[in-house]
Structure formats: C-alpha cells, structure tokens
Scaffold this motif. Structure first.
Motif, PDB file in Angstrom:
ATOM      1  N   GLU A   1       0.908  -1.265  -0.006  1.00  0.00           N
ATOM      2  CA  GLU A   1      -0.005   0.076   0.033  1.00  0.00           C
ATOM      3  C   GLU A   1       0.972   1.301  -0.029  1.00  0.00           C
ATOM      4  OE1 GLU A   1      -3.908  -1.604   2.285  1.00  0.00           O
ATOM      5  OE2 GLU A   1      -2.176  -1.167   3.529  1.00  0.00           O
ATOM      6  N   LEU A   2       1.880   1.312   0.556  1.00  0.00           N
ATOM      7  CA  LEU A   2       2.792   2.313   0.752  1.00  0.00           C
ATOM      8  C   LEU A   2       3.717   2.550  -0.478  1.00  0.00           C
ATOM      9  CD1 LEU A   2       4.219   4.749   2.139  1.00  0.00           C
ATOM     10  CD2 LEU A   2       5.862   3.096   3.208  1.00  0.00           C
ATOM     11  N   GLY A   3       3.954   1.442  -1.137  1.00  0.00           N
ATOM     12  CA  GLY A   3       4.532   1.534  -2.454  1.00  0.00           C
ATOM     13  C   GLY A   3       3.542   2.323  -3.447  1.00  0.00           C
ATOM     14  N   ARG A   4       2.248   1.634  -3.369  1.00  0.00           N
ATOM     15  CA  ARG A   4       1.177   2.197  -4.370  1.00  0.00           C
ATOM     16  C   ARG A   4       1.274   3.760  -4.125  1.00  0.00           C
ATOM     17  NH1 ARG A   4      -1.228  -2.402  -3.754  1.00  0.00           N
ATOM     18  NH2 ARG A   4      -2.545  -1.749  -2.063  1.00  0.00           N
ATOM     19  N   VAL A   5       1.080   4.299  -3.006  1.00  0.00           N
ATOM     20  CA  VAL A   5       0.639   5.453  -2.397  1.00  0.00           C
ATOM     21  C   VAL A   5       2.013   6.665  -2.727  1.00  0.00           C
ATOM     22  CG1 VAL A   5       0.148   7.284  -0.422  1.00  0.00           C
ATOM     23  CG2 VAL A   5      -1.115   5.177  -0.795  1.00  0.00           C
ATOM     24  N   ALA A   6       3.168   5.874  -2.516  1.00  0.00           N
ATOM     25  CA  ALA A   6       4.212   6.914  -2.773  1.00  0.00           C
ATOM     26  C   ALA A   6       4.936   6.690  -4.077  1.00  0.00           C
ATOM     27  CB  ALA A   6       5.347   6.372  -1.809  1.00  0.00           C
TER      28      ALA A   6
END
Length: 71
Positions: free
Chosen positions: A16-21
């Motif tokens: 999720e962090l990867g997608r958001v960032a």
C-alpha cells in the motif's frame, strides 16, 4: 524512529505504501530490513509525502532502519 514504525502508524502494508508513494514495495522492504542505507532525494520525497512527514525525517528513518538491522 524507523521506516517500518512510520508505515505501521498509518496502517499501510509495504504494498500500500508503495502504491501511494510510487515506490516499489521491494524497495520499502529492503529499506526496512536495512539493506538500503540511503535513497535518492526523489524516493525520500515520495515517501515523505505518502507518510505525511518531511524529507529529513524520512532520511533519518531510513538511517534508523539500517542501524537497527545491523544491531
């Protein structure tokens, strides 16, 4: 405070962090496991925005992740 702690405070998985960032989840995993000691300014900035933080705080969190992994 390390990157994993910051990520978990916002209840993000690595994916999720990867997608958001806009950063690969594998990169986040490598940072959290201490395999990466520093990142490009672009990556630090992306993580800072996604984690509602600042670039210096994220750079320190990356360094803390590296230090904790080596302990």
């Amino acid at each position: 405070m390390d990157l994993r702690t910051l990520r978990k405070r916002l209840r993000y998985s690595q994916e999720e962090l990867g997608r958001v960032a806009g950063v690969r989840a594998a990169t986040i995993s490598d940072i959290e496991r201490g395999k990466i000691r520093s990142c490009s300014y672009a990556t630090v900035t992306k993580l800072a925005v996604a984690l509602n933080s600042t670039a210096p705080a994220i750079a320190a969190a990356i360094e803390a992740s590296h230090s904790e992994a080596r302990s």
